[in-house]
Write a protein that holds these residues in place. Sequence first.
Motif, PDB file in Angstrom:
ATOM      1  N   ALA A  11       0.995  -1.347  -0.040  1.00  0.00           N
ATOM      2  CA  ALA A  11      -0.077   0.005   0.163  1.00  0.00           C
ATOM      3  C   ALA A  11       0.762   1.450  -0.187  1.00  0.00           C
ATOM      4  O   ALA A  11       0.624   2.190  -0.726  1.00  0.00           O
ATOM      5  CB  ALA A  11      -0.846  -0.046   1.372  1.00  0.00           C
ATOM      6  N   ASP A  12       1.989   1.248   0.720  1.00  0.00           N
ATOM      7  CA  ASP A  12       2.806   2.474   0.785  1.00  0.00           C
ATOM      8  C   ASP A  12       4.427   2.164   0.602  1.00  0.00           C
ATOM      9  O   ASP A  12       4.719   1.445   1.632  1.00  0.00           O
ATOM     10  CB  ASP A  12       2.432   2.989   2.228  1.00  0.00           C
ATOM     11  CG  ASP A  12       3.278   4.475   2.539  1.00  0.00           C
ATOM     12  OD1 ASP A  12       4.253   4.337   2.531  1.00  0.00           O
ATOM     13  OD2 ASP A  12       2.441   5.277   2.881  1.00  0.00           O
ATOM     14  N   VAL A  68      -6.090  -8.228  -6.372  1.00  0.00           N
ATOM     15  CA  VAL A  68      -5.343  -8.626  -5.032  1.00  0.00           C
ATOM     16  C   VAL A  68      -5.793  -8.931  -3.900  1.00  0.00           C
ATOM     17  O   VAL A  68      -6.969  -8.320  -3.446  1.00  0.00           O
ATOM     18  CB  VAL A  68      -4.308  -7.154  -4.907  1.00  0.00           C
ATOM     19  CG1 VAL A  68      -3.505  -7.627  -3.723  1.00  0.00           C
ATOM     20  CG2 VAL A  68      -3.624  -6.692  -6.063  1.00  0.00           C
ATOM     21  N   ALA A  69      -5.541  -9.993  -3.386  1.00  0.00           N
ATOM     22  CA  ALA A  69      -6.167 -10.428  -2.181  1.00  0.00           C
ATOM     23  C   ALA A  69      -6.182  -9.359  -0.926  1.00  0.00           C
ATOM     24  O   ALA A  69      -5.137  -8.801  -0.858  1.00  0.00           O
ATOM     25  CB  ALA A  69      -5.331 -11.721  -1.537  1.00  0.00           C
ATOM     26  N   PRO A  70      -7.262  -9.306  -0.424  1.00  0.00           N
ATOM     27  CA  PRO A  70      -7.552  -8.314   0.752  1.00  0.00           C
ATOM     28  C   PRO A  70      -6.587  -8.649   1.786  1.00  0.00           C
ATOM     29  O   PRO A  70      -6.336  -9.894   2.158  1.00  0.00           O
ATOM     30  CB  PRO A  70      -8.855  -8.275   1.096  1.00  0.00           C
ATOM     31  CG  PRO A  70      -9.354  -9.312   0.421  1.00  0.00           C
ATOM     32  CD  PRO A  70      -8.473  -9.971  -0.676  1.00  0.00           C
ATOM     33  N   ALA A 116       5.791 -17.013  12.648  1.00  0.00           N
ATOM     34  CA  ALA A 116       5.523 -16.205  11.359  1.00  0.00           C
ATOM     35  C   ALA A 116       5.101 -15.201  11.877  1.00  0.00           C
ATOM     36  O   ALA A 116       4.597 -14.643  13.079  1.00  0.00           O
ATOM     37  CB  ALA A 116       4.148 -16.930  11.021  1.00  0.00           C
ATOM     38  N   PHE A 117       5.134 -14.143  11.091  1.00  0.00           N
ATOM     39  CA  PHE A 117       4.671 -12.756  11.344  1.00  0.00           C
ATOM     40  C   PHE A 117       4.054 -12.040   9.984  1.00  0.00           C
ATOM     41  O   PHE A 117       4.125 -12.603   9.005  1.00  0.00           O
ATOM     42  CB  PHE A 117       5.854 -11.618  11.737  1.00  0.00           C
ATOM     43  CG  PHE A 117       6.927 -11.535  10.492  1.00  0.00           C
ATOM     44  CD1 PHE A 117       6.734 -10.599   9.448  1.00  0.00           C
ATOM     45  CD2 PHE A 117       8.083 -12.101  10.503  1.00  0.00           C
ATOM     46  CE1 PHE A 117       7.823 -10.381   8.495  1.00  0.00           C
ATOM     47  CE2 PHE A 117       8.990 -12.153   9.595  1.00  0.00           C
ATOM     48  CZ  PHE A 117       8.980 -11.076   8.541  1.00  0.00           C
ATOM     49  N   ALA A 118       3.207 -11.017  10.030  1.00  0.00           N
ATOM     50  CA  ALA A 118       2.672 -10.489   8.925  1.00  0.00           C
ATOM     51  C   ALA A 118       3.221  -9.017   8.580  1.00  0.00           C
ATOM     52  O   ALA A 118       3.377  -8.361   9.950  1.00  0.00           O
ATOM     53  CB  ALA A 118       1.076 -10.381   9.351  1.00  0.00           C
ATOM     54  N   ASP A 119       3.751  -8.628   7.575  1.00  0.00           N
ATOM     55  CA  ASP A 119       4.509  -7.284   7.538  1.00  0.00           C
ATOM     56  C   ASP A 119       3.159  -6.370   7.357  1.00  0.00           C
ATOM     57  O   ASP A 119       2.054  -6.507   7.498  1.00  0.00           O
ATOM     58  CB  ASP A 119       5.391  -7.281   5.821  1.00  0.00           C
ATOM     59  CG  ASP A 119       4.424  -7.574   4.692  1.00  0.00           C
ATOM     60  OD1 ASP A 119       3.223  -7.270   4.772  1.00  0.00           O
ATOM     61  OD2 ASP A 119       5.003  -7.720   3.696  1.00  0.00           O
ATOM     62  N   PRO A 120       3.516  -4.805   7.117  1.00  0.00           N
ATOM     63  CA  PRO A 120       2.718  -3.857   7.116  1.00  0.00           C
ATOM     64  C   PRO A 120       1.571  -4.143   6.284  1.00  0.00           C
ATOM     65  O   PRO A 120       0.375  -3.479   6.469  1.00  0.00           O
ATOM     66  CB  PRO A 120       3.593  -2.727   6.922  1.00  0.00           C
ATOM     67  CG  PRO A 120       4.766  -3.033   7.429  1.00  0.00           C
ATOM     68  CD  PRO A 120       5.028  -4.550   6.972  1.00  0.00           C
ATOM     69  N   ASP A 121       1.726  -4.783   5.106  1.00  0.00           N
ATOM     70  CA  ASP A 121       0.618  -5.079   4.057  1.00  0.00           C
ATOM     71  C   ASP A 121      -0.001  -6.573   4.251  1.00  0.00           C
ATOM     72  O   ASP A 121      -0.880  -6.853   3.653  1.00  0.00           O
ATOM     73  CB  ASP A 121       1.200  -5.048   2.646  1.00  0.00           C
ATOM     74  CG  ASP A 121       1.457  -3.515   2.540  1.00  0.00           C
ATOM     75  OD1 ASP A 121       0.893  -2.842   2.260  1.00  0.00           O
ATOM     76  OD2 ASP A 121       2.891  -3.371   2.393  1.00  0.00           O
TER      77      ASP A 121
END
Length: 131
Positions: A11-12, A68-70, A116-121
């Motif tokens: 997104a950014d 794109v997958a939400p 496991a981690f999720a990044d800012p997107d």
Amino acid sequence: MRPVIVALPIADRQVSYRFYQDGLGWMAEGEPAEDGVPEPLRFALNEGMGIMLVPTGGFGWVIGDREVAPRGHSECVVNFDAGSDEGVDELMRRAHEAGAELVTKPGPQPWGYAGAFADPDGHVWMVTSGR
């Protein structure tokens, strides 16, 4: 054999650049664009693999009329081998301090050591040890 580059929608550019470069300590490749972020925004993970972070709108020329997958829906999980259990813990700590959502706390699994981690997107990264 040429490296494999995994492209992920973002997104950014500034947020993603800071997360991966400053937060995880990965070095972006290329010369900075007008916004101070390299274009394209790429990181070499090792000799055989890298990631390219592409603004969501830029995916259209590749994926056509597909969406794109939400955020919160994962079409794939990117696995990164940190080389050791301590390496997993360190990368997970850095990711969390940089703003990542911890999806799975690092620890022993029946098949090895991982977190496991999720990044800012919202892209999910599984971090494993090389055992």
